[in-house]
Motif scaffolding. Sequence first.
Motif, PDB file in Angstrom:
ATOM      1  N   ALA A 101       0.843  -1.193   0.000  1.00  0.00           N
ATOM      2  CA  ALA A 101       0.000   0.000   0.000  1.00  0.00           C
ATOM      3  C   ALA A 101       0.881   1.246   0.000  1.00  0.00           C
ATOM      4  CB  ALA A 101      -0.919   0.008   1.216  1.00  0.00           C
ATOM      5  N   SER A 102       0.621   2.149  -0.925  1.00  0.00           N
ATOM      6  CA  SER A 102       1.338   3.422  -0.969  1.00  0.00           C
ATOM      7  C   SER A 102       0.334   4.540  -1.185  1.00  0.00           C
ATOM      8  CB  SER A 102       2.382   3.421  -2.086  1.00  0.00           C
ATOM      9  OG  SER A 102       1.757   3.264  -3.351  1.00  0.00           O
ATOM     10  N   PHE A 103       0.746   5.771  -0.919  1.00  0.00           N
ATOM     11  CA  PHE A 103      -0.182   6.893  -0.935  1.00  0.00           C
ATOM     12  C   PHE A 103       0.442   8.083  -1.653  1.00  0.00           C
ATOM     13  CE2 PHE A 103      -1.209   4.187   2.609  1.00  0.00           C
ATOM     14  CZ  PHE A 103      -2.585   4.027   2.462  1.00  0.00           C
ATOM     15  N   VAL A 104      -0.388   8.770  -2.444  1.00  0.00           N
ATOM     16  CA  VAL A 104       0.056   9.892  -3.253  1.00  0.00           C
ATOM     17  C   VAL A 104      -0.854  11.083  -2.980  1.00  0.00           C
ATOM     18  CG1 VAL A 104       0.425  10.755  -5.597  1.00  0.00           C
ATOM     19  CG2 VAL A 104       0.898   8.348  -5.065  1.00  0.00           C
ATOM     20  N   GLU A 105      -0.249  12.227  -2.690  1.00  0.00           N
ATOM     21  CA  GLU A 105      -1.021  13.463  -2.556  1.00  0.00           C
ATOM     22  C   GLU A 105      -1.245  14.016  -3.954  1.00  0.00           C
ATOM     23  OE1 GLU A 105      -0.725  17.927  -0.576  1.00  0.00           O
ATOM     24  OE2 GLU A 105       0.663  16.355   0.087  1.00  0.00           O
ATOM     25  N   ALA A 106      -2.476  13.915  -4.440  1.00  0.00           N
ATOM     26  CA  ALA A 106      -2.737  14.272  -5.832  1.00  0.00           C
ATOM     27  C   ALA A 106      -4.213  14.524  -6.047  1.00  0.00           C
ATOM     28  CB  ALA A 106      -2.261  13.162  -6.770  1.00  0.00           C
ATOM     29  N   ASP A 107      -4.505  15.371  -7.027  1.00  0.00           N
ATOM     30  CA  ASP A 107      -5.858  15.613  -7.509  1.00  0.00           C
ATOM     31  C   ASP A 107      -6.103  14.656  -8.668  1.00  0.00           C
ATOM     32  OD1 ASP A 107      -8.192  16.519  -8.683  1.00  0.00           O
ATOM     33  OD2 ASP A 107      -7.533  18.591  -8.941  1.00  0.00           O
ATOM     34  N   ALA A 108      -7.022  13.717  -8.501  1.00  0.00           N
ATOM     35  CA  ALA A 108      -7.238  12.685  -9.523  1.00  0.00           C
ATOM     36  C   ALA A 108      -7.754  13.255 -10.837  1.00  0.00           C
ATOM     37  CB  ALA A 108      -8.204  11.628  -9.003  1.00  0.00           C
ATOM     38  N   GLN A 109      -8.286  14.474 -10.829  1.00  0.00           N
ATOM     39  CA  GLN A 109      -8.737  15.090 -12.082  1.00  0.00           C
ATOM     40  C   GLN A 109      -7.563  15.475 -12.963  1.00  0.00           C
ATOM     41  OE1 GLN A 109     -11.909  18.002 -11.756  1.00  0.00           O
ATOM     42  NE2 GLN A 109     -11.204  19.107 -13.562  1.00  0.00           N
ATOM     43  N   ALA A 110      -6.411  15.729 -12.359  1.00  0.00           N
ATOM     44  CA  ALA A 110      -5.259  16.206 -13.124  1.00  0.00           C
ATOM     45  C   ALA A 110      -4.034  15.305 -13.018  1.00  0.00           C
ATOM     46  CB  ALA A 110      -4.882  17.609 -12.641  1.00  0.00           C
ATOM     47  N   HIS A 111      -4.038  14.330 -12.120  1.00  0.00           N
ATOM     48  CA  HIS A 111      -2.850  13.511 -11.868  1.00  0.00           C
ATOM     49  C   HIS A 111      -2.448  12.713 -13.112  1.00  0.00           C
ATOM     50  CE1 HIS A 111       0.028  11.154  -9.610  1.00  0.00           C
ATOM     51  NE2 HIS A 111      -0.552  10.039  -9.999  1.00  0.00           N
ATOM     52  N   PRO A 112      -1.147  12.677 -13.447  1.00  0.00           N
ATOM     53  CA  PRO A 112      -0.691  11.901 -14.608  1.00  0.00           C
ATOM     54  C   PRO A 112      -0.566  10.414 -14.268  1.00  0.00           C
ATOM     55  CG  PRO A 112       1.179  13.004 -13.601  1.00  0.00           C
ATOM     56  CD  PRO A 112      -0.041  13.458 -12.837  1.00  0.00           C
ATOM     57  N   VAL A 127     -15.307  10.442  -4.802  1.00  0.00           N
ATOM     58  CA  VAL A 127     -15.339  10.880  -6.200  1.00  0.00           C
ATOM     59  C   VAL A 127     -16.439  11.905  -6.483  1.00  0.00           C
ATOM     60  CG1 VAL A 127     -14.270   8.808  -7.161  1.00  0.00           C
ATOM     61  CG2 VAL A 127     -16.746   8.844  -6.789  1.00  0.00           C
ATOM     62  N   MET A 128     -17.042  12.477  -5.453  1.00  0.00           N
ATOM     63  CA  MET A 128     -18.192  13.377  -5.667  1.00  0.00           C
ATOM     64  C   MET A 128     -17.804  14.846  -5.580  1.00  0.00           C
ATOM     65  SD  MET A 128     -18.920  10.684  -3.353  1.00  0.00           S
ATOM     66  CE  MET A 128     -19.551  11.385  -1.842  1.00  0.00           C
ATOM     67  N   PHE A 129     -16.523  15.143  -5.561  1.00  0.00           N
ATOM     68  CA  PHE A 129     -16.076  16.500  -5.248  1.00  0.00           C
ATOM     69  C   PHE A 129     -15.355  17.195  -6.400  1.00  0.00           C
ATOM     70  CE2 PHE A 129     -16.282  13.911  -1.436  1.00  0.00           C
ATOM     71  CZ  PHE A 129     -17.091  14.673  -0.613  1.00  0.00           C
ATOM     72  N   PHE A 130     -15.348  16.591  -7.589  1.00  0.00           N
ATOM     73  CA  PHE A 130     -14.629  17.169  -8.712  1.00  0.00           C
ATOM     74  C   PHE A 130     -15.409  18.335  -9.325  1.00  0.00           C
ATOM     75  CE2 PHE A 130     -13.210  12.625  -8.904  1.00  0.00           C
ATOM     76  CZ  PHE A 130     -11.892  12.854  -8.551  1.00  0.00           C
ATOM     77  N   ALA A 131     -14.678  19.390  -9.714  1.00  0.00           N
ATOM     78  CA  ALA A 131     -15.305  20.503 -10.425  1.00  0.00           C
ATOM     79  C   ALA A 131     -15.827  20.049 -11.781  1.00  0.00           C
ATOM     80  CB  ALA A 131     -14.309  21.641 -10.585  1.00  0.00           C
ATOM     81  N   ASP A 132     -15.108  19.172 -12.441  1.00  0.00           N
ATOM     82  CA  ASP A 132     -15.510  18.619 -13.735  1.00  0.00           C
ATOM     83  C   ASP A 132     -15.442  17.103 -13.634  1.00  0.00           C
ATOM     84  OD1 ASP A 132     -15.841  17.756 -16.344  1.00  0.00           O
ATOM     85  OD2 ASP A 132     -14.654  19.384 -17.218  1.00  0.00           O
ATOM     86  N   PRO A 133     -16.512  16.449 -13.164  1.00  0.00           N
ATOM     87  CA  PRO A 133     -16.440  15.007 -12.935  1.00  0.00           C
ATOM     88  C   PRO A 133     -16.202  14.192 -14.200  1.00  0.00           C
ATOM     89  CG  PRO A 133     -18.676  15.820 -12.636  1.00  0.00           C
ATOM     90  CD  PRO A 133     -17.798  17.016 -12.739  1.00  0.00           C
TER      91      PRO A 133
END
Length: 307
Positions: A101-112, A127-133
């Motif tokens: 298990a590892s963890f990444v601080e990232a915004d899933a809308q923009a993460h590569p 997953v309910m908090f994206f500006a552009d889901p």
Amino acid sequence: MTDAAANAAQIAYWNEGAGPTWAALQVQLDRQIGPLGRAAALALGPKPGERILDIGCGCGESSLELARAVGPTGEVTGLDISRPMLEIARARAAEASLTQASFVEADAQAHPFAVGQADAVYSRFGVMFFADPTAAFANIRKGLKPGGRLAFVCWRAMAQNPIMTLPLASAAHLLPPTAPPEPGAPGPFAFADQARTSGILGAAGFTDIVFTPHNQKIGSGDLETTLGLSLRIGPLGGMLREHPDKREAVIDAVRAALRPHEGPDGVLLDSATWIVTARNRGFGSLQGEVSLDPGFFDPLPDSELGK
């Protein structure tokens, strides 16, 4: 607006506002929503050796449960925008010696995301908090293998969830009136509308989209624990952050409303959620995939929940 800037308000909120609160209350919150997360995990059906992305992993309970399911030959990567919550997640993984298990601080809308590497994507209310889901799910889908699986749990309508509405309703006469949230706006109930959410997933490239209603009584503990959580989390908690001077006035009313629902397992209230499953476009359906022993998703022991 760029993807990097689109969720700036949410990033600030989950680092400066809600994030520290959720981190402080993670034991109670895991007890409350953990059963709902496990229902979604069973629908996903993780298998030993798989690579799984956990979107909005918070303090990491769901990621650690998935890590146990995939075993030492698998990998689970939890993503979240909240640094305070990720600090707890990393500490818990280290304490449990779950190196997969590892963890990444990232915004899933923009993460590569690494393209086409993950077998599955999972989320427990993340997953309910994206500006552009639509853009966010299209980006998340890039990380999935062809035919890769998606499963998440999200709230149905607020009115169907006494776990949310009862504390606020009991204190409404003591609080200023408030306008209802804009339908579909980023927030806990953004995916309550099945047709809208299905359209988002379809436009993002997912297929075999299935919504399964899930109803379950849930709770965070005894009366005083539930009262304390209600005053800090959920719709009532949000109102009291805006009107802290009203806190003392509402305590007795909320306690009285919760008391009839207390039993041997603490205060339990009805919840109504969707368990949503789908696939990366082009391959099969989820039917017949769930063969995992439900024991993989037994709650974490108290010794680990407190980490």
